[in-house]
Scaffold this motif. Structure first.
Motif, PDB file in Angstrom:
ATOM      1  N   UNK A 117       1.053  -1.300   0.209  1.00 29.88           N
ATOM      2  CA  UNK A 117      -0.057  -0.464   0.177  1.00 29.88           C
ATOM      3  C   UNK A 117       0.926   0.919  -0.278  1.00 29.88           C
ATOM      4  N   UNK A 118       1.891   1.361   0.410  1.00 26.42           N
ATOM      5  CA  UNK A 118       2.983   2.234   0.688  1.00 26.42           C
ATOM      6  C   UNK A 118       3.726   2.304  -0.590  1.00 26.42           C
ATOM      7  N   UNK A 119       4.183   1.422  -1.730  1.00 23.03           N
ATOM      8  CA  UNK A 119       4.721   1.422  -2.231  1.00 23.03           C
ATOM      9  C   UNK A 119       4.590   2.503  -3.779  1.00 23.03           C
ATOM     10  N   UNK A 120       3.587   2.380  -4.295  1.00 21.29           N
ATOM     11  CA  UNK A 120       3.493   3.077  -5.446  1.00 21.29           C
ATOM     12  C   UNK A 120       3.797   4.099  -4.668  1.00 21.29           C
ATOM     13  N   UNK A 121       3.091   5.057  -3.491  1.00 20.57           N
ATOM     14  CA  UNK A 121       2.904   6.375  -3.748  1.00 20.57           C
ATOM     15  C   UNK A 121       4.162   7.460  -3.791  1.00 20.57           C
ATOM     16  N   UNK A 122       4.546   6.752  -2.012  1.00 22.63           N
ATOM     17  CA  UNK A 122       6.026   6.969  -2.010  1.00 22.63           C
ATOM     18  C   UNK A 122       6.849   7.031  -3.389  1.00 22.63           C
ATOM     19  N   UNK A 123       7.282   6.089  -4.227  1.00 16.89           N
ATOM     20  CA  UNK A 123       7.819   5.739  -5.339  1.00 16.89           C
ATOM     21  C   UNK A 123       7.607   7.637  -6.333  1.00 16.89           C
ATOM     22  N   UNK A 124       6.538   7.514  -6.154  1.00 20.21           N
ATOM     23  CA  UNK A 124       5.977   8.423  -6.790  1.00 20.21           C
ATOM     24  C   UNK A 124       6.678   9.256  -6.989  1.00 20.21           C
ATOM     25  N   UNK A 125       6.057   9.891  -5.393  1.00 21.54           N
ATOM     26  CA  UNK A 125       6.243  11.489  -4.836  1.00 21.54           C
ATOM     27  C   UNK A 125       7.830  11.606  -5.300  1.00 21.54           C
ATOM     28  N   UNK A 126       8.700  10.763  -4.508  1.00 24.49           N
ATOM     29  CA  UNK A 126       9.841  10.986  -5.271  1.00 24.49           C
ATOM     30  C   UNK A 126      10.850  11.000  -6.474  1.00 24.49           C
ATOM     31  N   UNK A 127       9.824  10.201  -7.308  1.00 24.23           N
ATOM     32  CA  UNK A 127      10.603  10.536  -9.170  1.00 24.23           C
ATOM     33  C   UNK A 127       9.691  11.736  -9.306  1.00 24.23           C
ATOM     34  N   UNK A 128       8.572  12.198  -8.365  1.00 26.75           N
ATOM     35  CA  UNK A 128       8.360  13.844  -8.784  1.00 26.75           C
ATOM     36  C   UNK A 128       8.905  14.887  -8.568  1.00 26.75           C
ATOM     37  N   UNK A 129       9.351  14.361  -6.883  1.00 25.96           N
ATOM     38  CA  UNK A 129      10.581  15.386  -5.912  1.00 25.96           C
ATOM     39  C   UNK A 129      12.109  15.998  -7.398  1.00 25.96           C
ATOM     40  N   UNK A 130      12.089  14.800  -7.389  1.00 27.98           N
ATOM     41  CA  UNK A 130      13.610  14.267  -7.573  1.00 27.98           C
ATOM     42  C   UNK A 130      13.943  14.966  -9.115  1.00 27.98           C
ATOM     43  N   UNK A 131      12.559  15.250 -10.071  1.00 27.01           N
ATOM     44  CA  UNK A 131      12.541  15.135 -11.455  1.00 27.01           C
ATOM     45  C   UNK A 131      12.136  16.982 -11.097  1.00 27.01           C
ATOM     46  N   UNK A 132      11.567  17.230  -9.655  1.00 22.22           N
ATOM     47  CA  UNK A 132      11.348  19.327 -10.427  1.00 22.22           C
ATOM     48  C   UNK A 132      12.324  19.676  -9.370  1.00 22.22           C
ATOM     49  N   UNK A 133      13.506  19.979 -10.030  1.00 20.46           N
ATOM     50  CA  UNK A 133      14.535  20.349  -8.849  1.00 20.46           C
ATOM     51  C   UNK A 133      14.880  22.310  -9.560  1.00 20.46           C
ATOM     52  N   UNK A 134      16.089  22.680  -9.056  1.00 19.17           N
ATOM     53  CA  UNK A 134      16.574  23.967  -9.578  1.00 19.17           C
ATOM     54  C   UNK A 134      17.715  23.787 -11.004  1.00 19.17           C
ATOM     55  N   UNK A 135      17.197  24.128 -11.866  1.00 17.74           N
ATOM     56  CA  UNK A 135      18.701  22.631 -12.836  1.00 17.74           C
ATOM     57  C   UNK A 135      19.820  24.046 -13.084  1.00 17.74           C
ATOM     58  N   UNK A 163       8.032  16.759  -1.015  1.00 16.07           N
ATOM     59  CA  UNK A 163       7.611  15.886  -1.953  1.00 16.07           C
ATOM     60  C   UNK A 163       7.706  14.497  -1.473  1.00 16.07           C
ATOM     61  N   UNK A 164       8.292  13.977  -1.088  1.00 17.91           N
ATOM     62  CA  UNK A 164       9.148  12.314  -0.421  1.00 17.91           C
ATOM     63  C   UNK A 164       7.589  12.512   1.236  1.00 17.91           C
ATOM     64  N   UNK A 165       8.382  13.241   2.161  1.00 24.10           N
ATOM     65  CA  UNK A 165       7.400  13.590   3.152  1.00 24.10           C
ATOM     66  C   UNK A 165       5.621  14.048   2.755  1.00 24.10           C
ATOM     67  N   UNK A 166       5.217  14.104   1.419  1.00 24.83           N
ATOM     68  CA  UNK A 166       3.692  14.237   1.079  1.00 24.83           C
ATOM     69  C   UNK A 166       4.014  13.052   0.686  1.00 24.83           C
ATOM     70  N   UNK A 167       4.707  12.056   0.259  1.00 21.27           N
ATOM     71  CA  UNK A 167       3.902  10.617   0.058  1.00 21.27           C
ATOM     72  C   UNK A 167       4.046   9.782   1.221  1.00 21.27           C
ATOM     73  N   UNK A 168       5.022   9.942   2.220  1.00 26.11           N
ATOM     74  CA  UNK A 168       4.838   9.553   3.604  1.00 26.11           C
ATOM     75  C   UNK A 168       3.713   9.682   4.621  1.00 26.11           C
ATOM     76  N   UNK A 169       2.929  11.000   4.331  1.00 25.74           N
ATOM     77  CA  UNK A 169       2.113  11.230   4.685  1.00 25.74           C
ATOM     78  C   UNK A 169       0.404  10.228   3.798  1.00 25.74           C
ATOM     79  N   UNK A 170       0.770  10.139   2.600  1.00 27.12           N
ATOM     80  CA  UNK A 170      -0.350   9.757   2.215  1.00 27.12           C
ATOM     81  C   UNK A 170      -0.164   8.136   2.176  1.00 27.12           C
ATOM     82  N   UNK A 171       0.781   7.094   2.690  1.00 23.05           N
ATOM     83  CA  UNK A 171       1.263   5.973   2.188  1.00 23.05           C
ATOM     84  C   UNK A 171       0.683   5.773   4.008  1.00 23.05           C
ATOM     85  N   UNK A 172       1.007   6.406   4.939  1.00 19.93           N
ATOM     86  CA  UNK A 172       0.871   6.611   6.107  1.00 19.93           C
ATOM     87  C   UNK A 172      -0.909   5.533   6.360  1.00 19.93           C
ATOM     88  N   UNK A 173      -1.412   5.927   6.224  1.00 16.68           N
ATOM     89  CA  UNK A 173      -2.749   5.369   6.181  1.00 16.68           C
ATOM     90  C   UNK A 173      -3.053   4.569   5.648  1.00 16.68           C
TER      91      UNK A 173
END
Lengths: 511, 320
Positions: A117-135, A163-173
């Motif tokens: 229940x946790x994997x996909x949420x955090x994985x996509x949050x991580x990817x989204x977060x890592x992709x949106x950085x200040x170039x 982004x990862x923390x927001x993933x954790x938030x959804x993932x926890x419940x």
């Protein structure tokens, strides 16, 4: 929030005391009295649930973050793993739970379901977060001789923390609910899910609400912890100026490579499915391989009857899933926008929303039936309640990450409130809105199946459970396969729209 | 549970006294998968555990509680348990259509306690009364209700069957007219809620099945025949004790086997009392008479499930 919350509690108390809603909604005071009377029962159950969901949360997130980093470093790996990722997300817990409790022992099924229940949420949050950085920051690191890993460590990972923390938030419940579902079905003695099962036969709504609210408290507490950490960190890491660079245009791979990756992505889930069954050495009769499912759905002995039942069920399930999806997304969007325009209202509504996320549906559905009947109203209620929350969190995250500089421009020209939202924030957060839509597709299907299983007795959800009564393992696995394939197809449909829209706007998709 | 604790304390004692001569080893490991959570349905086994009957038979019993996701047949097929309790319709279906190598070697219930439970003020006393009514049935049991309706010449389309999730609230509130449940169990809750319950057994209307049939795989039967007979003997002793006075044993499990189940001890006493006539048999608990086996096969044949005498093995009971 304090006043609104108190008001809501008071209304609830009156409804409960007057015995409205057929007594399915006991007064908060009645629930509190019941919980107090049962206080000796709770500690071992809560402890078991905490252990299982905590372990699943930790394992699932660790794998998710590592995978997310690998995917960003090696985009081709992400292309290859896309099928597996979506399949893992679309895997119906209803189907997985009995299989897990069969092949694994003790706490393992609970931990696995929580981790899934946790994997996909955090994985996509991580990817989204890592992709949106200040170039520009990345260019700076590169100019000082930093390699790809240095950029990841110094720029991307730091930027991805919110982004990862927001993933954790959804993932926890999700972790808590996953553990409880496995406890409910799996036959162990301890855990809130096991307590719930034993309590169902008592016809005592106060007990069921007590257990549900206890689950909510656990999930809510973990949500709050990550929300707090995230609020602290966001203050220091929010982009203060507009990032003027366009995302680098991905170099187009040669056609043969794209084809190979696409094919690999489609085949990998099946290979994994096969591999896991082989490792677990589960008996052939119970554990159907992809080939066995294909045979079941094509052989003249079984196929005609199987397809007749499947198509009848699909015709019942799909339309309402589509409707529920649209309504769930609409609610999430309205909430995210109103969160900016009317923060007070949203803050008061959120605790209520969180309760709907963390109340185990197996506990509430017999009671929901009393309130909403066994028709489409109930199905839509369940579907919206499982879809809107993750969508809301992502959309709100997107709105929160709009660069301040862009908003100052709007403010300077006198655009505030809704006008600013429409011109700046909503378009700027589109990648998150699309990610939310994709994330919601499989959940909509799941929500409908849960309602069908517990209340309406129609469609795929009911067929799945009846098939268990007939020990029709071919059908059980076919339904699981079909659900996943359908989710993947819908996911890709959203993705196609998303790519067209974002390309026109010169934005990158949040994977 | 108690057995495990005993063994554990024995092992730690043995570790503490390395010079002590090796005592008799804890018995042969034997795993038993029950078909539901810990309630009075399994009182006989808990009694046998607490009385040390399994230990006396040389068995080191692991008791696995059941639940809605636990399909007992698959637990023995997957090798997670040596022996389990099933519903005969699913077991025979698994043997006849899936080629499962299972044998039914005994039965806990001579008469299946499953029936249609309704409120006395809106009673459903026969299958004919079900026409036009809304009946909640756990999805996995739909097969049984449809079979019983067919036997009584009722088209299943005339009955509105909805899912049942083991919560009698919708029945008590009148949202449904009846539900399929253990008639030995749920009437207690209904009475507690201030209503009277009426019920009939599917068994009494042609669905003449056992329930909680004792099932092993052919492989286990060949490899562990002695242990299985030992289990049957110890379990029968446990059941004889548990049913002698049905009110005596359930309270003793309050802080052990029944701890934390969320159910009341009075409910378990009610359950144990109600199930006594359904379990006891002239030829001894677990016995399967030829007539009863024939009645099972006959009832199932009417709904297209092909059972045969060789799916039942009564020879182990003779060895008790």
């Amino acid at each position: 929030m304090g006043r609104n919350g108190l008001l809501a509690l008071l209304v609830w108390e009156v409804i409960g005391r007057l015995g409205l809603i057929h007594g399915a909604l006991p007064a908060p005071s009645a629930i509190a009295i019941k919980v107090w009377a049962d206080r000796a029962d709770y500690p071992p159950h809560v402890w078991a649930t905490l252990q299982a969901s905590g372990a699943g949360f930790a394992i699932g997130n660790l794998v998710a973050i590592l995978a997310g980093m690998a995917f960003v470093l090696f985009p081709r790996l992400m292309q290859l793993a896309r099928g597996v990722n979506i399949a893992l997300f679309a895997l119906p817990p209803l189907v997985v739970a009995p299989i897990l409790s069969l092949v694994l022992e003790g706490m393992a099924p609970r931990i696995t379901l929580a981790a899934l229940g946790v994997y996909f949420v955090t994985m996509s949050a991580t990817v989204a977060g890592l992709m949106h950085y200040d170039r520009r920051a990345a260019d700076l690191v590169a100019a000082y001789g930093g390699g790809r890993l240095a950029v990841l460590r110094l720029v991307q990972l730091r930027g991805a923390v919110p982004a990862i923390l927001s993933g954790f938030r959804v993932a926890a419940p999700n972790a808590v609910l996953g553990a409880i579902l496995a406890e409910f079905g799996g036959g162990g003695r301890w855990g809130l899910g096991a307590y719930l099962l034993g309590s169902l036969g008592r016809a005592d709504p106060a007990r069921l609400w007590g257990i549900g609210l206890c689950a909510t408290a656990i999930a809510g507490a973990s949500y709050a912890v990550f929300a707090l950490i995230s609020a602290r960190l966001l203050g220091s890491s929010r982009a203060i100026s507009l990032n003027p660079t366009l995302p680098p245009v991905a170099t187009q791979d040669p056609a043969w490579l794209r084809l190979t990756l696409g094919l690999g992505s489609a085949l990998l889930p099946f290979a994994l499915w096969w591999g896991v069954l082989a490792i677990l050495a589960a008996p052939e009769m119970i554990a159907k391989t992809p080939l066995a499912v294909a045979t079941y759905l094509t052989s003249p002995d079984t196929a005609p009857q199987a397809w007749a039942r499947l198509s009848e069920a699909l015709a019942e399930t799909l339309p309402i899933a589509g409707l529920g999806l649209i309504l769930g997304l609409g609610l999430a969007f309205a909430l995210a926008v109103s969160g900016r325009l009317m923060p007070g209202f949203t803050r008061a509504f959120l605790p209520v929303a969180l309760v709907t996320q963390t109340m185990p549906l197996v506990a509430l559905t017999p009671l929901l039936v009393l309130m909403l009947g066994r028709g489409p109203a109930l199905t839509l209620w369940v579907t919206i309640s499982v879809t809107f929350f993750p969508a809301y969190v992502l959309m709100a995250q997107g709105l929160a990450q709009v660069p301040q500089g862009a908003m100052y421009v709007a403010h300077a020209y006198g655009a505030r409130g809704w006008r600013e939202m429409r011109l700046i924030s909503i378009p700027a957060s589109l990648p998150w809105a699309f990610a939310a839509a994709r994330l919601t597709v499989p959940r909509a299907l799941l929500g409908v199946m849960i309602a069908e299983w517990l209340a309406t007795g129609q469609g795929l959800g009911a067929l799945l459970n009846q098939s268990r009564g007939y020990l029709d393992f071919g059908m059980i696995w076919s339904i699981a396969t079909l659900t996943v394939l359908l989710s993947v197809a819908l996911y890709h449909a959203v993705l196609m729209v998303e790519r067209r829209v974002l390309r026109r706007l010169g934005m990158a998709a949040a994977e | 549970m108690k057995l495990t604790l005993n063994r554990r304390s024995f092992l730690s004692a043995a570790a503490a006294l390395p010079l002590m001569p090796r005592m008799a080893r804890a018995g042969t490991p034997f795993a038993f998968q029950a078909s539901w959570i810990n309630d009075a349905e399994f009182a006989g086994y808990f009694t046998a555990m607490d009385q040390g009957y399994y230990t006396a038979e040389g068995l080191d019993l692991t008791y696995l509680s059941g639940g809605p996701d636990v399909i007992p047949e698959t637990a023995v097929i997957a090798g997670k348990a040596d022996l389990t309790l099933t519903t005969p319709d699913t077991t025979i279906l698994a043997i006849s259509t899936q080629g499962a190598k299972l044998k039914i070697i005994g039965t806990q219930y001579q008469k299946n306690p499953v029936g249609i439970v309704s409120l006395a003020k809106n009673p459903i006393k026969t299958p004919a009364d079900m026409v036009g009514k809304t009946i909640a049935v756990p999805p996995v049991n739909t097969i049984s209700v449809e079979a019983m309706l067919a036997m009584n010449g009722i088209d299943k389309a005339q009955v509105n069957i909805v899912p049942y999730e083991y919560d009698p609230t919708p029945l008590i509130k009148g949202e449904i007219d009846g539900s399929l449940d253990f008639t030995t169990n749920v009437p207690y809750t209904i009475k507690l809620a201030g209503e009277d319950a009426t019920s009939f057994l599917l068994y009494d209307f042609g669905y003449t099945l056992f329930n909680d049939t004792v099932v092993v795989t052919e492989e286990t039967l060949a490899a562990k025949r002695k242990d299985i007979v030992a289990w049957l003997r110890a379990s029968r002793r446990g059941w004889v004790d548990a049913l002698a006075d049905p009110a005596v044993w359930p309270p003793k499990f309050k802080d052990t086997h029944f701890a934390g189940t969320g159910r009341e001890i009075d409910n378990e006493v009610f359950f144990n009392t109600a199930q006594k006539p359904l379990i006891e048999a002239e030829a001894g608990i677990f016995s399967m008479s030829e007539e009863a086996i024939a009645a099972n096969i006959e009832a199932l044949s009417k709904v297209g499930i092909k059972g045969s005498r060789d799916m039942f093995d009564t020879t182990l009971l003779e060895e008790i």
